[in-house]
Write a protein that holds these residues in place. Structure first.
Motif, PDB file in Angstrom:
ATOM      1  N   GLY A 141       2.469 -11.048   0.198  1.00  0.00           N
ATOM      2  CA  GLY A 141       1.842 -11.891  -0.815  1.00  0.00           C
ATOM      3  C   GLY A 141       0.473 -12.406  -0.430  1.00  0.00           C
ATOM      4  N   ILE A 142      -0.051 -11.971   0.707  1.00  0.00           N
ATOM      5  CA  ILE A 142      -1.351 -12.458   1.192  1.00  0.00           C
ATOM      6  C   ILE A 142      -2.386 -11.337   1.210  1.00  0.00           C
ATOM      7  CG2 ILE A 142      -2.583 -13.525   3.114  1.00  0.00           C
ATOM      8  CD1 ILE A 142       0.057 -14.872   3.900  1.00  0.00           C
ATOM      9  N   SER A 143      -2.109 -10.289   1.991  1.00  0.00           N
ATOM     10  CA  SER A 143      -3.084  -9.207   2.114  1.00  0.00           C
ATOM     11  C   SER A 143      -2.429  -7.947   2.663  1.00  0.00           C
ATOM     12  CB  SER A 143      -4.237  -9.629   3.032  1.00  0.00           C
ATOM     13  OG  SER A 143      -3.758  -9.859   4.348  1.00  0.00           O
ATOM     14  N   PRO A 144      -3.030  -6.775   2.399  1.00  0.00           N
ATOM     15  CA  PRO A 144      -2.520  -5.525   2.975  1.00  0.00           C
ATOM     16  C   PRO A 144      -2.684  -5.522   4.495  1.00  0.00           C
ATOM     17  CG  PRO A 144      -3.982  -5.095   1.117  1.00  0.00           C
ATOM     18  CD  PRO A 144      -4.155  -6.548   1.473  1.00  0.00           C
ATOM     19  N   VAL A 145      -1.870  -4.710   5.134  1.00  0.00           N
ATOM     20  CA  VAL A 145      -1.903  -4.577   6.593  1.00  0.00           C
ATOM     21  C   VAL A 145      -2.136  -3.111   6.943  1.00  0.00           C
ATOM     22  CG1 VAL A 145      -0.560  -4.781   8.725  1.00  0.00           C
ATOM     23  CG2 VAL A 145      -0.384  -6.549   6.951  1.00  0.00           C
ATOM     24  N   LYS A 146      -3.075  -2.869   7.821  1.00  0.00           N
ATOM     25  CA  LYS A 146      -3.336  -1.489   8.263  1.00  0.00           C
ATOM     26  C   LYS A 146      -2.200  -1.043   9.174  1.00  0.00           C
ATOM     27  CE  LYS A 146      -7.020   1.506  10.009  1.00  0.00           C
ATOM     28  NZ  LYS A 146      -6.946   2.342   8.779  1.00  0.00           N
ATOM     29  N   ILE A 147      -1.690   0.145   8.934  1.00  0.00           N
ATOM     30  CA  ILE A 147      -0.552   0.650   9.694  1.00  0.00           C
ATOM     31  C   ILE A 147      -0.836   2.058  10.193  1.00  0.00           C
ATOM     32  CG2 ILE A 147       1.179  -0.769   8.536  1.00  0.00           C
ATOM     33  CD1 ILE A 147       1.753   1.557   6.671  1.00  0.00           C
ATOM     34  N   SER A 148      -0.040   2.501  11.136  1.00  0.00           N
ATOM     35  CA  SER A 148      -0.201   3.838  11.713  1.00  0.00           C
ATOM     36  C   SER A 148       0.394   4.896  10.784  1.00  0.00           C
ATOM     37  CB  SER A 148       0.483   3.905  13.077  1.00  0.00           C
ATOM     38  OG  SER A 148       1.874   3.663  12.935  1.00  0.00           O
ATOM     39  N   GLY A 149       0.044   6.140  11.055  1.00  0.00           N
ATOM     40  CA  GLY A 149       0.545   7.250  10.262  1.00  0.00           C
ATOM     41  C   GLY A 149       2.065   7.355  10.215  1.00  0.00           C
ATOM     42  N   GLU A 212      -5.147   6.398   1.655  1.00  0.00           N
ATOM     43  CA  GLU A 212      -6.536   6.505   2.094  1.00  0.00           C
ATOM     44  C   GLU A 212      -6.881   5.444   3.133  1.00  0.00           C
ATOM     45  OE1 GLU A 212      -5.545   6.710  -1.078  1.00  0.00           O
ATOM     46  OE2 GLU A 212      -5.859   8.887  -1.185  1.00  0.00           O
ATOM     47  N   LYS A 213      -6.410   4.228   2.896  1.00  0.00           N
ATOM     48  CA  LYS A 213      -6.707   3.131   3.825  1.00  0.00           C
ATOM     49  C   LYS A 213      -5.619   2.961   4.884  1.00  0.00           C
ATOM     50  CE  LYS A 213      -9.398   0.448   0.482  1.00  0.00           C
ATOM     51  NZ  LYS A 213      -9.551  -0.870  -0.208  1.00  0.00           N
ATOM     52  N   SER A 214      -4.545   3.751   4.769  1.00  0.00           N
ATOM     53  CA  SER A 214      -3.406   3.659   5.684  1.00  0.00           C
ATOM     54  C   SER A 214      -2.925   2.207   5.810  1.00  0.00           C
ATOM     55  CB  SER A 214      -3.772   4.207   7.073  1.00  0.00           C
ATOM     56  OG  SER A 214      -2.619   4.326   7.885  1.00  0.00           O
ATOM     57  N   SER A 215      -2.557   1.635   4.674  1.00  0.00           N
ATOM     58  CA  SER A 215      -2.146   0.226   4.650  1.00  0.00           C
ATOM     59  C   SER A 215      -0.887   0.040   3.814  1.00  0.00           C
ATOM     60  CB  SER A 215      -3.270  -0.650   4.080  1.00  0.00           C
ATOM     61  OG  SER A 215      -3.503  -0.338   2.718  1.00  0.00           O
ATOM     62  N   ALA A 216      -0.219  -1.088   4.020  1.00  0.00           N
ATOM     63  CA  ALA A 216       0.983  -1.453   3.266  1.00  0.00           C
ATOM     64  C   ALA A 216       0.869  -2.908   2.839  1.00  0.00           C
ATOM     65  CB  ALA A 216       2.221  -1.246   4.119  1.00  0.00           C
ATOM     66  N   TYR A 217       1.427  -3.192   1.652  1.00  0.00           N
ATOM     67  CA  TYR A 217       1.310  -4.546   1.114  1.00  0.00           C
ATOM     68  C   TYR A 217       2.545  -4.909   0.302  1.00  0.00           C
ATOM     69  CZ  TYR A 217      -0.440  -8.440  -1.756  1.00  0.00           C
ATOM     70  OH  TYR A 217      -0.607  -9.648  -2.395  1.00  0.00           O
ATOM     71  N   LEU A 218       3.187  -6.013   0.674  1.00  0.00           N
ATOM     72  CA  LEU A 218       4.285  -6.590  -0.103  1.00  0.00           C
ATOM     73  C   LEU A 218       3.681  -7.614  -1.060  1.00  0.00           C
ATOM     74  CD1 LEU A 218       6.855  -7.087   2.806  1.00  0.00           C
ATOM     75  CD2 LEU A 218       7.045  -5.410   0.958  1.00  0.00           C
TER      76      LEU A 218
END
Length: 361
Positions: A141-149, A212-218
């Motif tokens: 609920g705040i921001s996306p997080v960059k994650i690994s492949g 594209e940005k390799s990110s995840a967001y709840l």
């Protein structure tokens, strides 16, 4: 008594070897202690010659001695059937690896498996505060997080299986799972109001992935990913890939009850036995497996009892309550990741819906 010097005894023994015809006459002239010594030495030398195996060869029989080798504090056990095994406690699960190969190959593979599991634990375990999954949960609920492949790959597959199972499998079950006293069985059961409140946070459609940005967001605060229904299968698949790269073609991987049997043992096939989760005794099923994953979901290991009612740890994401229609579900598949997730989903669906869904695969 006649006195025998050491030299005379050796002379008698040599004469027995060179002149078999004199054996009857000279054998009684040896003292009893020397007869015992010669017998023991002969047995020891014969046993050593029969059990000798050149380094790197495959054992030719089930006979032999067990042994333990320490590799960076990891005990590697060589059993009587020639298998080399090791155990790891990672991701809240006991991993047991059995390899049918040389000790040198096994030691190298086990060292890499240890590093692999440590890496996976730091990425996908929600119990590790600094893991990538924990960071996603903390930023809900705040921001996306960059994650690994690899994490992106696993989350994408989890969303796919959520769609395939029509919500019976959902990795965003975390907020509801935390309500139940599985971590501390002395805590009270959740109320209906608590469950209804947290169920609003359970929906994998609210997990957004950006390739594209390799990110995840709840998208909602307090949402939480829990990979308990697919993480072991994912780890099993990564171990399998590693073993194949190392040229190992015969192995058994046990990731907390999720199995993968690679190839066939040199001395015979892998045998899988499915136990009754309620009763000790004869196995429910026993069969031979090769190059297949066998994943079982049941409430036999983790549960709580309140007022003589049993509550298992596998929750239905649609109701927030433990699934209770089945005791155990076993799925066989070439893919250990899907086997793990499908076993969880089928357990949640129950016998009728679960069987109908499995027949569509």
């Amino acid at each position: 008594k006649r006195h025998h010097s050491k030299k005379s005894v050796i002379g008698h023994w040599l004469s027995l070897r060179c002149n078999p015809g004199a054996m009857k006459m000279n054998f009684r002239s040896l003292p009893t202690s020397w007869i015992f010594f010669i017998t023991v030495m002969t047995v020891v030398l014969l046993w050593g010659w029969l059990s000798y195996q050149p380094e790197g060869e495959i054992p030719q029989s089930t006979e032999g001695e067990t042994g333990i080798v320490l590799l960076d504090r990891l005990p590697i056990l060589k059993s009587r059937d020639g298998l080399i095994s090791c155990e790891f406690q990672r991701m809240g699960t006991l991993f047991q690896i059995k390899l049918d190969t040389t000790l040198q190959k096994a030691a190298a593979a086990i060292a890499e498996i240890d590093l692999l599991l440590k890496s996976l634990e730091k990425r996908i375990s929600s119990w590790v505060p600094a893991s990538e999954v924990s960071k996603i949960n903390n930023k809900a609920g705040i921001s996306p997080v960059k994650i690994s492949g690899p994490v992106l790959e696993l989350l994408k597959l989890s969303k796919t299986i959520h769609r395939e199972t029509e919500g019976a499998f959902d990795i965003t079950i975390g907020p509801v799972w935390d309500l139940w006293p599985f971590a501390n069985r002395y805590d009270p059961l959740p109320t209906q109001r608590q469950i209804d409140d947290k169920l609003q946070l359970v929906n994998s459609l609210l997990l957004h992935l950006n390739k594209e940005k390799s990110s995840a967001y709840l998208s909602k605060k307090e949402m939480k990913i829990n990979l308990g229904g697919i993480g072991k299968g994912y780890a099993c698949k990564k171990i399998l890939d590693l073993l194949k790269r190392k040229g190992i073609s015969r192995a058994a991987i046990d990731a907390g009850g999720d199995l993968y049997l690679l190839g066939k043992k040199y001395l015979g096939p892998w045998i899988v036995e499915i136990e009754d989760p309620r009763n000790e005794g004869p196995f429910l099923e026993r069969f031979l497996v090769s190059d297949l994953s066998v994943a079982t979901s049941s409430d036999s290991k983790r549960f709580v009892v309140r007022n003589q009612k049993r509550y298992g740890h596998i929750l239905d994401p649609r109701t927030g309550y433990p699934s209770s229609d089945l005791r155990s579900v076993t799925i066989l598949s070439e893919d250990p990741i899907r086997a793990d997730a499908y076993a969880t989903a089928a357990f949640v669906m129950g016998s009728n819906q679960g069987l109908k869904w499995i027949e569509t695969l």
